[in-house]
Design an enzyme around this catalytic site. Structure first.
Site, short mmCIF file in Angstrom:
data_model
loop_
_atom_site.label_atom_id
_atom_site.label_comp_id
_atom_site.label_asym_id
_atom_site.label_seq_id
_atom_site.Cartn_x
_atom_site.Cartn_y
_atom_site.Cartn_z
N HIS A 13 0.84 -1.29 -0.18
CA HIS A 13 -0.09 0.19 0.00
C HIS A 13 1.05 1.28 -0.07
O HIS A 13 0.63 2.04 -0.86
CB HIS A 13 -0.88 -0.02 1.18
CG HIS A 13 -1.71 0.97 1.23
ND1 HIS A 13 -3.25 1.27 1.10
CD2 HIS A 13 -1.59 2.54 1.96
CE1 HIS A 13 -3.74 2.27 1.31
NE2 HIS A 13 -2.73 3.23 1.78
N GLU A 14 1.81 1.35 1.00
CA GLU A 14 2.72 2.52 0.99
C GLU A 14 3.43 2.59 -0.03
O GLU A 14 3.91 3.56 -0.50
CB GLU A 14 3.37 2.50 2.32
CG GLU A 14 2.37 2.44 3.70
CD GLU A 14 1.41 3.48 3.65
OE1 GLU A 14 1.58 4.75 3.18
OE2 GLU A 14 0.34 3.41 4.33
N HIS A 18 1.84 4.52 -2.87
CA HIS A 18 1.66 5.87 -2.72
C HIS A 18 3.12 6.54 -3.05
O HIS A 18 3.06 7.34 -3.83
CB HIS A 18 1.55 6.38 -1.18
CG HIS A 18 0.07 6.23 -0.79
ND1 HIS A 18 -0.74 7.05 -1.28
CD2 HIS A 18 -0.36 5.51 0.32
CE1 HIS A 18 -1.88 6.72 -0.58
NE2 HIS A 18 -1.58 5.87 0.51
N HIS A 47 3.40 6.77 -6.95
CA HIS A 47 2.42 7.95 -7.12
C HIS A 47 3.42 9.34 -7.24
O HIS A 47 3.43 10.13 -8.05
CB HIS A 47 1.39 8.36 -6.39
CG HIS A 47 0.28 9.05 -7.01
ND1 HIS A 47 -0.91 9.39 -6.00
CD2 HIS A 47 0.01 9.67 -8.13
CE1 HIS A 47 -1.59 10.24 -7.03
NE2 HIS A 47 -1.00 10.30 -7.95
ZN LIG Z 1 -2.97 5.09 1.96
#
Ligand SMILES: [Zn+2]
Length: 674
Positions: free
Chosen positions: A464-465, A468, A471
């Site tokens: 998940h991290e 990010h 991104h």
């Molecule tokens: Zn998040």
């Protein structure tokens, strides 16, 4: 002695010079950078030159360059490696920065220049990205009241100030209620619990000086207690205490605060010219309108409720088999659901963990990024803020892309949770600036010489991290204000939640989930059970979440704020047919997301909104028959991952998927499809 924060950073990749920075350097550096930013903003506001995009909007972005650089280093360190001195600095900086923010947003001369550019926007020959930055800048000033005069302006200031007091009071009341309640457990009560819950109850008893084991209202203790305690009367007491937080009467009761908050928010929206507070809040989101949020939530609600009701029948039968009578109650659900889970999906964490080695999971994330986007990661040696932090240079075709920092282990100086931050954001205005991105997690640190092992949830958090981080790293814009994760709240979790799906691609775990001692791959049967377990009890989880999201929305989607929020909450739950045996995930008197500040007010839906998108987006790869389809991966990068906030999210999503997201993939993913 010179302050290393204020000189040019002659370090590898322009990293903050962590080996030279002392805590004493931060305050003078922030003061100096703030003074410079203030002077630069005032020079823009009072300039004699005709306003232009360059001498106003770009100049504003450049004015805060040094401040951003210093604060990036400070907040990176303060969140992940705090000390009393750094906490004191955070307390000192907060009012300085918020005062500077309001000074800028209430600067009439500055706003006059922005307004004149906004009026002339069609004649300025702006690029699409510049037009977006101008729109966002103008809108942010307007939303803070820049167009208001006289009474309206004064009233907005008073309302905003009062709302901030109410938010703080709400949190403090909640904390007080959570701290004051405890329930002693006897040795018999303890013996009926698994060791890890019994140990937590003993630890809570010692921490609170209660002279014996207790259950408290901390989520990490009460939820396992409700899952595992066979004593129905104790479960009922604990559940009722937990769901009464903020509504026990007296000084800490939050119900009146909630009513006043809702009324003031409606007034604030009204002063700014919006129909309701939800209209005001959603204007800057992908969802845009209350109706769009309501439609999405209701599409999920019906299948979730149907699924939960079917589960309720099964759990109630189990309960009657146990000799208990009457309907299944909210304090029974978790207990019988846990029993059923053990019967249907028995997964022993201690058997799975040796297969999930931190280093192998990092390799898995890097390998997915390589196969999708051609990124390569090589370790670099440079000073960091803590010995546990690891650094990699990220390249593509030999070209530098970013620096990625991984700070994975829990320690007392780190706040809880996991997060991603850019110590430096990508941009081109101040030169070709490449990002420095940090992933911070709280995984258990192994004993010396042993490999770090993760739970499956930990591995998901890592992915998940890292989503990010991608991104940020793949951002390709000119202006830092729209770089990387600077996007709408209901869009920002798309890249992170989307990346989690690659952990579920069987070939990834087959390759990277290898046993720490034997090196053997995870057995196929274990892998299947692990992946199947992820949809268990989703009816319940979806119902408790969506009920809270709908109440949050309806509270704010009206110009006539409810005078009695508890009554209004009951009406909303009645209208949607809330199942008897499920409580809201957060009821009004303890709904901190919504009342401890307005971060998630009329925004609690956004978790589900993002999940609808990530499920739908990953479905594109499933439809292509290849989780690493090169053309799709390229399109994902060219649209969603590289554009940051420079393009409206619905335009980006449609450019990637060819249409707006639908809920089908989410319902299938949660096991709720008919
Ligand atoms: Zn998040």
């Amino acid at each position: 002695m010179t302050n290393p924060l204020l000189t040019a950073w002659d370090t590898p990749f322009g990293l903050p010079p962590f080996d030279a920075i002392e805590d004493d350097h931060f305050a003078p550096a922030v003061e100096k950078a703030l003074a410079d930013a203030r002077a630069a903003i005032n020079a823009i506001a009072t300039s004699d030159e005709e306003p232009s995009f360059a001498n106003t909007i770009e100049a504003m972005a450049l004015a805060e360059g040094d401040l951003d650089r210093v604060l990036g280093a400070f907040y990176g360190v303060a969140g992940a490696d705090s000390t009393p001195a750094r906490e004191a600095l955070q307390r000192d900086f907060a009012p300085l920065l918020s005062a500077f923010g309001s000074e800028v947003s209430s600067n009439k001369d500055l706003f006059a220049r922005i307004e004149s550019l906004w009026q002339a926007r069609d004649t300025l020959d702006l690029t699409d990205e510049q037009a977006m930055v101008l729109k966002l800048t103008h809108r942010s000033f307007v939303r803070q009241g820049a167009e208001l005069e006289g009474y309206a302006s004064d009233r907005l200031r008073d309302v905003t100030a009062r709302l901030s007091v109410l938010g703080t009071q709400f949190s403090q009341n909640l904390l007080a209620d959570e701290r004051s309640w405890f329930m002693p457990l006897s040795e018999d009560d303890l013996a009926a619990l698994p060791d890890f819950v019994a140990d937590a109850a003993r630890a809570a008893g010692e921490a609170g000086d209660h002279g014996g084991p207790v259950v408290t209202l901390s989520r990490s203790l009460i939820v396992p207690f409700l899952q595992f305690s066979p004593n129905r009367a104790l479960r009922e007491r604990a559940y009722n205490a937990w769901t009464s937080r903020g509504m026990n009467g007296g000084d800490t009761d939050n119900r009146d605060l909630a009513a006043e908050t809702l009324a003031l928010r409606a007034e604030r929206a009204n002063l700014l010219g919006y129909d309701s507070f939800a209209d005001f809040k959603l204007e800057t989101e992908m969802a845009k309108t209350p109706q769009a949020v309501r439609d999405l939530l209701m599409q999920v609600w019906e299948p979730a409720r149907t699924s939960a009701e079917a589960d309720q029948t099964k759990l109630q039968a189990m309960m009657h088999n146990d000799g208990a009578t009457g309907p299944l109650e909210p304090w029974d659900w978790r207990y019988y659901s846990e029993k059923r889970r053990q019967a249907e999906h028995d997964l022993d964490e201690s058997v799975i963990k040796p297969y999930l080695q931190l280093d192998r999971m990092i390799d898995a994330a890097f390998d997915c990024a390589n196969r999708l986007f051609g990124l390569e990661f090589s370790p670099i040696d440079a000073p960091t803020y803590h010995a546990d932090v690891r650094l990699w240079e990220v390249t593509r075709d030999g070209q530098h892309v970013a620096v990625f920092m991984g700070d994975y282990f829990a320690r007392a100086s780190k706040r809880s949770g996991a997060w991603c931050m850019a110590m430096r954001s990508q941009q081109r205005l101040a030169g070709d600036i490449r990002p420095i991105v940090v992933n911070v997690c709280n995984f258990a640190k192994p004993a010396a010489g042993k490999p770090a092992l993760l739970s499956y949830d930990d591995a998901r958090t890592l992915f998940h991290e890292f989503g990010h981080a991608l991104h940020q790293m793949l951002s390709d814009v000119t202006y830092a204000s729209v770089s990387g994760t600077s996007v709408a709240r209901d869009f920002v979790e798309l890249p992170s939640q989307l990346f989690e799906h690659w952990l579920e691609v069987p070939e990834v775990l087959t390759k990277y989930a290898t046993h720490a001692d034997t090196g053997d791959a995870m057995p196929a049967e274990m892998l299947d059970r692990l992946l199947a377990a992820s949809t268990y009890d989703m009816g319940f989880q979806t119902v408790e979440y969506v009920a809270s999201a709908l109440v949050d929305l309806e509270f704010h989607a009206t110009d006539d704020a409810p005078r009695d929020p508890m009554q209004r909450q009951a009406e909303i739950l009645e209208e949607i047919g809330m199942p008897h045996a499920i409580g809201m995930r957060h009821a009004t008197p303890h709904f901190a997301h919504v009342f401890s500040g307005d971060g998630y007010s009329s925004g609690y839906y956004s978790y589900m909104w993002s999940e609808v998108m990530d499920a739908d987006a990953f479905d594109a790869f499933t439809e292509a028959g290849d989780a690493f389809d090169p053309a799709l991966a390229k399109r994902l990068e060219d649209t969603v991952l590289s554009s940051g906030g420079s393009v409206e999210p619905d335009v980006l999503y449609t450019a990637f998927r060819g249409r707006m997201p639908g809920v089908d993939a989410l319902l299938r993913g949660r096991g709720l499809a008919a």
